[in-house]
Design a protein around this motif. Structure first.
Motif, PDB file in Angstrom:
ATOM      1  N   ALA A  34      54.324  35.174  49.143  1.00  0.00           N
ATOM      2  CA  ALA A  34      53.247  35.325  48.160  1.00  0.00           C
ATOM      3  C   ALA A  34      52.768  36.769  48.123  1.00  0.00           C
ATOM      4  O   ALA A  34      52.607  37.399  49.168  1.00  0.00           O
ATOM      5  CB  ALA A  34      52.080  34.401  48.507  1.00  0.00           C
ATOM      6  N   LEU A  35      52.567  37.278  46.913  1.00  0.00           N
ATOM      7  CA  LEU A  35      51.916  38.578  46.700  1.00  0.00           C
ATOM      8  C   LEU A  35      50.529  38.303  46.151  1.00  0.00           C
ATOM      9  O   LEU A  35      50.385  37.582  45.157  1.00  0.00           O
ATOM     10  CB  LEU A  35      52.698  39.428  45.702  1.00  0.00           C
ATOM     11  N   THR A  36      49.504  38.900  46.765  1.00  0.00           N
ATOM     12  CA  THR A  36      48.140  38.562  46.365  1.00  0.00           C
ATOM     13  C   THR A  36      47.164  39.661  46.736  1.00  0.00           C
ATOM     14  O   THR A  36      47.428  40.488  47.613  1.00  0.00           O
ATOM     15  CB  THR A  36      47.702  37.235  47.048  1.00  0.00           C
ATOM     16  N   LYS A  54      47.970  46.395  46.360  1.00  0.00           N
ATOM     17  CA  LYS A  54      46.728  47.118  46.124  1.00  0.00           C
ATOM     18  C   LYS A  54      46.576  47.464  44.643  1.00  0.00           C
ATOM     19  O   LYS A  54      47.549  47.776  43.966  1.00  0.00           O
ATOM     20  CB  LYS A  54      46.694  48.406  46.963  1.00  0.00           C
ATOM     21  N   ILE A  55      45.341  47.418  44.174  1.00  0.00           N
ATOM     22  CA  ILE A  55      45.042  47.824  42.805  1.00  0.00           C
ATOM     23  C   ILE A  55      45.090  49.348  42.714  1.00  0.00           C
ATOM     24  O   ILE A  55      44.450  50.054  43.499  1.00  0.00           O
ATOM     25  CB  ILE A  55      43.656  47.318  42.373  1.00  0.00           C
ATOM     26  N   ASN A  56      45.840  49.832  41.750  1.00  0.00           N
ATOM     27  CA  ASN A  56      45.929  51.259  41.493  1.00  0.00           C
ATOM     28  C   ASN A  56      45.314  51.561  40.133  1.00  0.00           C
ATOM     29  O   ASN A  56      45.766  51.038  39.118  1.00  0.00           O
ATOM     30  CB  ASN A  56      47.395  51.714  41.499  1.00  0.00           C
ATOM     31  N   GLY A  57      44.270  52.399  40.126  1.00  0.00           N
ATOM     32  CA  GLY A  57      43.620  52.745  38.868  1.00  0.00           C
ATOM     33  C   GLY A  57      42.370  51.941  38.630  1.00  0.00           C
ATOM     34  O   GLY A  57      42.059  50.978  39.355  1.00  0.00           O
ATOM     35  N   GLY A  58      41.644  52.334  37.594  1.00  0.00           N
ATOM     36  CA  GLY A  58      40.397  51.653  37.257  1.00  0.00           C
ATOM     37  C   GLY A  58      40.206  51.605  35.757  1.00  0.00           C
ATOM     38  O   GLY A  58      40.913  52.280  34.992  1.00  0.00           O
ATOM     39  N   SER A  59      39.260  50.802  35.318  1.00  0.00           N
ATOM     40  CA  SER A  59      39.011  50.612  33.885  1.00  0.00           C
ATOM     41  C   SER A  59      38.459  51.881  33.256  1.00  0.00           C
ATOM     42  O   SER A  59      37.739  52.654  33.889  1.00  0.00           O
ATOM     43  CB  SER A  59      38.037  49.453  33.680  1.00  0.00           C
ATOM     44  N   THR A  60      38.783  52.073  32.008  1.00  0.00           N
ATOM     45  CA  THR A  60      38.345  53.246  31.250  1.00  0.00           C
ATOM     46  C   THR A  60      36.943  53.027  30.703  1.00  0.00           C
ATOM     47  O   THR A  60      36.679  52.003  30.051  1.00  0.00           O
ATOM     48  CB  THR A  60      39.317  53.515  30.091  1.00  0.00           C
ATOM     49  N   GLN A  61      36.056  53.956  30.952  1.00  0.00           N
ATOM     50  CA  GLN A  61      34.697  53.872  30.424  1.00  0.00           C
ATOM     51  C   GLN A  61      34.721  54.057  28.907  1.00  0.00           C
ATOM     52  O   GLN A  61      35.425  54.918  28.380  1.00  0.00           O
ATOM     53  CB  GLN A  61      33.813  54.944  31.061  1.00  0.00           C
ATOM     54  N   GLY A  62      33.949  53.226  28.212  1.00  0.00           N
ATOM     55  CA  GLY A  62      33.800  53.379  26.771  1.00  0.00           C
ATOM     56  C   GLY A  62      34.983  52.882  25.960  1.00  0.00           C
ATOM     57  O   GLY A  62      35.054  53.136  24.750  1.00  0.00           O
ATOM     58  N   ILE A  63      35.911  52.170  26.592  1.00  0.00           N
ATOM     59  CA  ILE A  63      37.079  51.672  25.870  1.00  0.00           C
ATOM     60  C   ILE A  63      36.649  50.600  24.866  1.00  0.00           C
ATOM     61  O   ILE A  63      35.602  49.949  25.019  1.00  0.00           O
ATOM     62  CB  ILE A  63      38.117  51.112  26.877  1.00  0.00           C
ATOM     63  N   GLY A  77      48.832  44.154  36.421  1.00  0.00           N
ATOM     64  CA  GLY A  77      50.268  44.015  36.229  1.00  0.00           C
ATOM     65  C   GLY A  77      51.056  45.176  36.814  1.00  0.00           C
ATOM     66  O   GLY A  77      52.083  44.974  37.480  1.00  0.00           O
ATOM     67  N   THR A  78      50.602  46.407  36.572  1.00  0.00           N
ATOM     68  CA  THR A  78      51.308  47.568  37.114  1.00  0.00           C
ATOM     69  C   THR A  78      51.146  47.646  38.631  1.00  0.00           C
ATOM     70  O   THR A  78      52.071  48.039  39.344  1.00  0.00           O
ATOM     71  CB  THR A  78      50.814  48.865  36.460  1.00  0.00           C
ATOM     72  N   SER A  79      49.985  47.253  39.144  1.00  0.00           N
ATOM     73  CA  SER A  79      49.763  47.272  40.590  1.00  0.00           C
ATOM     74  C   SER A  79      50.649  46.246  41.287  1.00  0.00           C
ATOM     75  O   SER A  79      51.257  46.528  42.329  1.00  0.00           O
ATOM     76  CB  SER A  79      48.288  47.001  40.902  1.00  0.00           C
ATOM     77  N   CYS A  80      50.743  45.046  40.712  1.00  0.00           N
ATOM     78  CA  CYS A  80      51.608  44.018  41.293  1.00  0.00           C
ATOM     79  C   CYS A  80      53.068  44.435  41.168  1.00  0.00           C
ATOM     80  O   CYS A  80      53.878  44.178  42.087  1.00  0.00           O
ATOM     81  CB  CYS A  80      51.351  42.681  40.602  1.00  0.00           C
ATOM     82  N   TYR A  81      53.417  45.088  40.074  1.00  0.00           N
ATOM     83  CA  TYR A  81      54.777  45.629  39.906  1.00  0.00           C
ATOM     84  C   TYR A  81      55.117  46.572  41.060  1.00  0.00           C
ATOM     85  O   TYR A  81      56.204  46.489  41.643  1.00  0.00           O
ATOM     86  CB  TYR A  81      54.876  46.351  38.566  1.00  0.00           C
ATOM     87  N   HIS A 101      49.643  33.476  35.455  1.00  0.00           N
ATOM     88  CA  HIS A 101      49.710  34.764  34.754  1.00  0.00           C
ATOM     89  C   HIS A 101      48.394  35.183  34.115  1.00  0.00           C
ATOM     90  O   HIS A 101      48.322  36.225  33.473  1.00  0.00           O
ATOM     91  CB  HIS A 101      50.802  34.717  33.683  1.00  0.00           C
ATOM     92  N   GLY A 102      47.341  34.396  34.310  1.00  0.00           N
ATOM     93  CA  GLY A 102      46.089  34.648  33.613  1.00  0.00           C
ATOM     94  C   GLY A 102      45.463  35.992  33.886  1.00  0.00           C
ATOM     95  O   GLY A 102      44.668  36.488  33.084  1.00  0.00           O
ATOM     96  N   TRP A 103      45.785  36.610  35.026  1.00  0.00           N
ATOM     97  CA  TRP A 103      45.219  37.928  35.358  1.00  0.00           C
ATOM     98  C   TRP A 103      46.203  39.064  35.092  1.00  0.00           C
ATOM     99  O   TRP A 103      45.932  40.208  35.426  1.00  0.00           O
ATOM    100  CB  TRP A 103      44.766  37.938  36.815  1.00  0.00           C
ATOM    101  N   GLY A 104      47.380  38.743  34.534  1.00  0.00           N
ATOM    102  CA  GLY A 104      48.317  39.777  34.143  1.00  0.00           C
ATOM    103  C   GLY A 104      49.271  40.242  35.220  1.00  0.00           C
ATOM    104  O   GLY A 104      50.147  41.070  34.959  1.00  0.00           O
ATOM    105  N   GLU A 105      49.153  39.727  36.430  1.00  0.00           N
ATOM    106  CA  GLU A 105      49.903  40.271  37.569  1.00  0.00           C
ATOM    107  C   GLU A 105      51.415  40.189  37.399  1.00  0.00           C
ATOM    108  O   GLU A 105      52.154  41.063  37.857  1.00  0.00           O
ATOM    109  CB  GLU A 105      49.507  39.518  38.848  1.00  0.00           C
ATOM    110  N   SER A 106      51.882  39.140  36.753  1.00  0.00           N
ATOM    111  CA  SER A 106      53.324  38.899  36.669  1.00  0.00           C
ATOM    112  C   SER A 106      53.978  39.551  35.455  1.00  0.00           C
ATOM    113  O   SER A 106      55.159  39.346  35.195  1.00  0.00           O
ATOM    114  CB  SER A 106      53.578  37.387  36.651  1.00  0.00           C
ATOM    115  N   MET A 107      53.240  40.375  34.733  1.00  0.00           N
ATOM    116  CA  MET A 107      53.676  40.926  33.456  1.00  0.00           C
ATOM    117  C   MET A 107      55.017  41.668  33.529  1.00  0.00           C
ATOM    118  O   MET A 107      55.830  41.613  32.606  1.00  0.00           O
ATOM    119  CB  MET A 107      52.587  41.870  32.922  1.00  0.00           C
ATOM    120  N   PHE A 108      55.259  42.392  34.621  1.00  0.00           N
ATOM    121  CA  PHE A 108      56.439  43.253  34.705  1.00  0.00           C
ATOM    122  C   PHE A 108      57.421  42.832  35.807  1.00  0.00           C
ATOM    123  O   PHE A 108      58.293  43.615  36.180  1.00  0.00           O
ATOM    124  CB  PHE A 108      55.992  44.700  34.944  1.00  0.00           C
ATOM    125  N   LEU A 109      57.290  41.618  36.315  1.00  0.00           N
ATOM    126  CA  LEU A 109      58.134  41.237  37.439  1.00  0.00           C
ATOM    127  C   LEU A 109      59.582  40.968  37.045  1.00  0.00           C
ATOM    128  O   LEU A 109      60.496  41.120  37.867  1.00  0.00           O
ATOM    129  CB  LEU A 109      57.541  40.014  38.152  1.00  0.00           C
TER     130      LEU A 109
END
Length: 423
Positions: A34-36, A54-63, A77-81, A101-109
């Motif tokens: 398991a990856l989590t 690990k989560i890499n990056g953060g949300s963009t302000q004002g997006i 998704g990119t972090s799980c990748y 897949h609800g949180w996007g983690e598996s998007m690029f597997l």
């Protein structure tokens, strides 16, 4: 016996929906990893090798607000990748990937392992039509002319996963039906399962609610449960019924489980919580003596949740047309008499006057009247409770029905021709 497989589970809060399935797959001889985000260091859990990413990056302000939701999923998704790439370098190549897949983690597997079969937990596809949007106008403030656009953006993560999904599994027919036609022939309906041997009636159950007060089956206990107390699960409706319930039931004890955060839907006014918002709305109509019979237990350990179900005389369950809560089926398994909202997900699990009673979600008076009628009718409560438990035992039992369905679904995946990631 199916050939031994290497299986990768992806869930940001592992084990989540794989609590029973992952160990069962290990017991059948499969290697499960398991990856989590749930752990910080590699660990073992019931034979499963659990690895952090690990989560890499953060949300963009004002997006743009419509893009913020997808950006969060893209970051996951990119972090799980990245975590998957490291796992591949260590020599692990899964035959099957199981992902919520609800949180996007598996998007690029599939880009890491294009020959892996992808099995997705299909919880919900967001629909812009009524009753999914505009069901409760009090809290749905989105401009109606742009709702379809906003929802389409919200489904970006779903749409990208459809391209790489080899098979899906959904816990209810209602939830499966929300997905587009292009998904339908790949989705199996099988509930996660209720441990009906554990969740069962207990005439000797007790529940401590504070200040030394202990409730038993001899008390008139009305129960209400949300993961978080909020409108999506009808908390506002229940609270608006509370003053009259307390007035008409001078011996009733009201017990509520739920946190102060938001799981679904709109946020409360700034600086408050939905819990407090509706306490403030009704408290002036409730005497101090009556208010002492209302017990907010917050979030509780599972054994305490179970005790609350077992002392319940009537359990109230309300929900928008949305994901069906495990707590409804657990209350039924515990033999509770159920009073629930007459909404689509509930109608799949409950039959009026056979396994419970139903009321219009918004009808506070009907909720109060039917609750009082049910409290005055022990024979009907007993009949409904027994039928509810029998229904869950037959259709939702973990060991005899649901877990075997999930295991069979996973092992069938090995025969699938994997769908590659698309440019």
């Amino acid at each position: 016996m199916t050939a031994q497989m290497k299986i990768l589970c992806i869930h940001q809060n592992f084990p989540g929906q794989y609590k029973h399935l992952a160990p069962a797959l290990v017991q059948r001889g499969h290697e499960v990893v398991a990856l989590t985000l749930k752990v910080k260091e590699p660990t073992q859990w019931n034979g499963v090798r659990v690895l952090p990413y690990k989560i890499n990056g953060g949300s963009t302000q004002g997006i743009h607000p419509w893009l913020g939701d997808f950006e969060t999923k893209l970051i996951r998704g990119t972090s799980c990748y990245n975590g998957a790439v490291q796992l591949k370098k260590q020599g692990f190549t899964p035959d099957v990937i199981l992902a919520h897949h609800g949180w996007g983690e598996s998007m690029f597997l599939k880009d890491v392992w294009p020959r892996a079969r992808m099995g997705l937990y299909c919880e919900l596809y967001h629909l812009a039509s009524k009753p999914f949007v505009g069901f409760d106008p009090e809290f749905d403030k989105a401009p109606p002319d742009t709702n379809a656009l906003r929802i389409r953006m919200k489904n970006l993560n779903n749409r990208l996963h459809e391209e790489i999904m080899d098979a899906g599994i959904s816990p209810t027919r209602f939830q499966a039906s929300t997905f587009p036609e292009a998904w339908q022939d790949r989705i199996t309906v099988a509930h996660d399962g209720i441990d009906t041997d554990l969740v069962r009636p207990n005439p000797d159950a007790t529940l401590e609610v504070g200040d030394g007060k202990v409730l038993t089956r001899d008390d008139e206990v009305i129960t209400f449960i949300n993961r978080n107390l909020e409108p999506y699960r009808g908390y506002h409706i229940f609270m608006r019924a509370l003053p009259e319930i307390l007035r008409r039931r001078p011996n009733a004890q009201i017990t509520l489980i739920g946190g102060d955060e938001v799981s679904y839907g709109s946020k409360p006014p700034k600086g408050t919580t939905w819990k407090q918002t509706f306490i403030d709305e009704v408290k002036d109509r409730i005497s101090e003596e009556d208010w002492a019979r209302v017990h907010f237990l917050g979030r509780v350990p599972y054994d305490r949740f179970l005790s609350m179900m077992q002392v319940s005389r009537v359990h109230v369950y309300l929900t928008y047309p949305f994901v069906l809560s495990w707590s409804l089926l657990e209350a039924m398994s515990a033999g509770c008499a159920i009073l629930a909202s007459d909404t689509a997900p509930v109608r799949e699990a409950l039959t009026e006057n056979e396994t419970g009673w139903m009321v219009d979600f918004f009808d506070v008076k009907s909720l109060t009247d039917r609750l009082c009628t049910l409290l005055d009718d022990p024979e009907t409560r007993a009949r409904l409770g027994q039928a509810a438990r029998a229904h869950v035992r037959e259709h939702y039992d973990l060991r005899t029905r649901c877990l075997p369905q999930h295991i069979e679904w996973v092992e069938r995946l090995l025969a699938q021709t994997p769908r590659p990631a698309r440019d």
